[in-house]
Scaffold this motif. Structure first.
Motif, PDB file in Angstrom:
ATOM      1  N   CYS A   1      -4.921 -14.519  -7.917  1.00  0.00           N
ATOM      2  CA  CYS A   1      -5.188 -13.235  -8.562  1.00  0.00           C
ATOM      3  C   CYS A   1      -4.422 -12.105  -7.883  1.00  0.00           C
ATOM      4  O   CYS A   1      -4.140 -12.151  -6.689  1.00  0.00           O
ATOM      5  N   THR A   2      -4.123 -11.097  -8.678  1.00  0.00           N
ATOM      6  CA  THR A   2      -3.575  -9.837  -8.182  1.00  0.00           C
ATOM      7  C   THR A   2      -4.666  -8.795  -8.357  1.00  0.00           C
ATOM      8  O   THR A   2      -5.250  -8.687  -9.433  1.00  0.00           O
ATOM      9  N   ILE A   3      -4.937  -8.041  -7.290  1.00  0.00           N
ATOM     10  CA  ILE A   3      -5.978  -7.010  -7.313  1.00  0.00           C
ATOM     11  C   ILE A   3      -5.315  -5.683  -6.999  1.00  0.00           C
ATOM     12  O   ILE A   3      -4.699  -5.542  -5.941  1.00  0.00           O
ATOM     13  N   VAL A   4      -5.391  -4.734  -7.923  1.00  0.00           N
ATOM     14  CA  VAL A   4      -4.794  -3.422  -7.683  1.00  0.00           C
ATOM     15  C   VAL A   4      -5.896  -2.376  -7.615  1.00  0.00           C
ATOM     16  O   VAL A   4      -6.924  -2.477  -8.271  1.00  0.00           O
ATOM     17  N   LYS A   5      -5.656  -1.359  -6.783  1.00  0.00           N
ATOM     18  CA  LYS A   5      -6.553  -0.219  -6.695  1.00  0.00           C
ATOM     19  C   LYS A   5      -5.699   1.019  -6.924  1.00  0.00           C
ATOM     20  O   LYS A   5      -4.524   1.038  -6.582  1.00  0.00           O
ATOM     21  N   GLY A   6      -6.304   2.016  -7.504  1.00  0.00           N
ATOM     22  CA  GLY A   6      -5.573   3.247  -7.772  1.00  0.00           C
ATOM     23  C   GLY A   6      -6.386   4.229  -8.585  1.00  0.00           C
ATOM     24  O   GLY A   6      -7.604   4.184  -8.610  1.00  0.00           O
TER      25      GLY A   6
ATOM     26  N   GLU B   1      -1.838   4.968 -11.683  1.00  0.00           N
ATOM     27  CA  GLU B   1      -1.128   5.077 -10.405  1.00  0.00           C
ATOM     28  C   GLU B   1      -1.737   4.103  -9.408  1.00  0.00           C
ATOM     29  O   GLU B   1      -2.894   4.221  -9.025  1.00  0.00           O
ATOM     30  N   VAL B   2      -0.943   3.130  -8.979  1.00  0.00           N
ATOM     31  CA  VAL B   2      -1.413   2.086  -8.065  1.00  0.00           C
ATOM     32  C   VAL B   2      -1.237   2.554  -6.624  1.00  0.00           C
ATOM     33  O   VAL B   2      -0.181   3.052  -6.250  1.00  0.00           O
ATOM     34  N   THR B   3      -2.290   2.387  -5.808  1.00  0.00           N
ATOM     35  CA  THR B   3      -2.201   2.727  -4.386  1.00  0.00           C
ATOM     36  C   THR B   3      -2.163   1.481  -3.508  1.00  0.00           C
ATOM     37  O   THR B   3      -1.588   1.508  -2.433  1.00  0.00           O
TER      38      THR B   3
ATOM     39  N   GLY C   1      -3.424  13.627   2.553  1.00  0.00           N
ATOM     40  CA  GLY C   1      -3.935  14.464   1.477  1.00  0.00           C
ATOM     41  C   GLY C   1      -4.056  13.730   0.149  1.00  0.00           C
ATOM     42  O   GLY C   1      -4.549  14.271  -0.819  1.00  0.00           O
ATOM     43  N   THR C   2      -3.604  12.470   0.095  1.00  0.00           N
ATOM     44  CA  THR C   2      -3.673  11.692  -1.142  1.00  0.00           C
ATOM     45  C   THR C   2      -5.105  11.218  -1.358  1.00  0.00           C
ATOM     46  O   THR C   2      -5.668  10.551  -0.499  1.00  0.00           O
ATOM     47  N   PRO C   3      -5.704  11.561  -2.511  1.00  0.00           N
ATOM     48  CA  PRO C   3      -7.063  11.099  -2.785  1.00  0.00           C
ATOM     49  C   PRO C   3      -7.122   9.575  -2.834  1.00  0.00           C
ATOM     50  O   PRO C   3      -6.150   8.928  -3.203  1.00  0.00           O
TER      51      PRO C   3
ATOM     52  N   ALA D   1       0.857  -1.184   0.000  1.00  0.00           N
ATOM     53  CA  ALA D   1       0.000   0.000   0.000  1.00  0.00           C
ATOM     54  C   ALA D   1       0.890   1.230   0.000  1.00  0.00           C
ATOM     55  O   ALA D   1       1.972   1.210   0.569  1.00  0.00           O
ATOM     56  N   THR D   2       0.429   2.285  -0.655  1.00  0.00           N
ATOM     57  CA  THR D   2       1.158   3.544  -0.653  1.00  0.00           C
ATOM     58  C   THR D   2       0.287   4.615  -0.031  1.00  0.00           C
ATOM     59  O   THR D   2      -0.931   4.529  -0.068  1.00  0.00           O
ATOM     60  N   GLY D   3       0.882   5.630   0.531  1.00  0.00           N
ATOM     61  CA  GLY D   3       0.112   6.683   1.178  1.00  0.00           C
ATOM     62  C   GLY D   3      -0.427   6.204   2.515  1.00  0.00           C
ATOM     63  O   GLY D   3      -0.287   5.051   2.892  1.00  0.00           O
TER      64      GLY D   3
END
Length: 107
Positions: free
Chosen positions: A101-106, A82-84, A45-47, A38-40
């Motif tokens: 499976c790989t699940i990305v959100k961003g 941009e992956v979060t 302030g990161t949406p 995970a990032t942020g």
């Protein structure tokens, strides 16, 4: 000989060798999701992530595996630049059919 094939499948399914890896495994089956990256930070302030993409690979009897479960494929499937977060899921039923499976959100 069909009975030899049946015995081989039964021996493989009872051997304890899971065809899909996960952090926790069940003897009869597995269906789990876990986080990896995970990032942020929450509340920063990161949406937040507004898109999700998923990419999977599958295995049949532990003999044949195919698919693209890469972050790159998941990003493309979700139209993400941009992956979060990067999460994974695994499903396995009696070592007959497995899915990873790989699940990305961003964004």
């Amino acid at each position: 000989n069909c009975s030899a094939l049946g015995l081989a499948i039964l021996a493989t399914s009872l051997s304890g060798c899971m065809i899909v890896d996960s952090p926790i495994k069940g003897v009869l089956g597995t269906e789990v999701i876990w986080g990896d990256i995970a990032t942020g930070e929450a509340g920063s302030g990161t949406p937040g992530a507004t898109k999700e993409g998923k990419a999977c690979a599958e295995s049949i009897l532990g003999l044949l595996a195919r698919g693209d479960a890469s972050v790159r494929a998941a990003k493309q499937n979700g139209n993400i630049t941009e992956v979060t977060t990067v999460d994974h899921s695994a499903r396995n039923f009696l070592n007959i059919v497995g899915e990873w499976c790989t699940i990305v959100k961003g964004r």
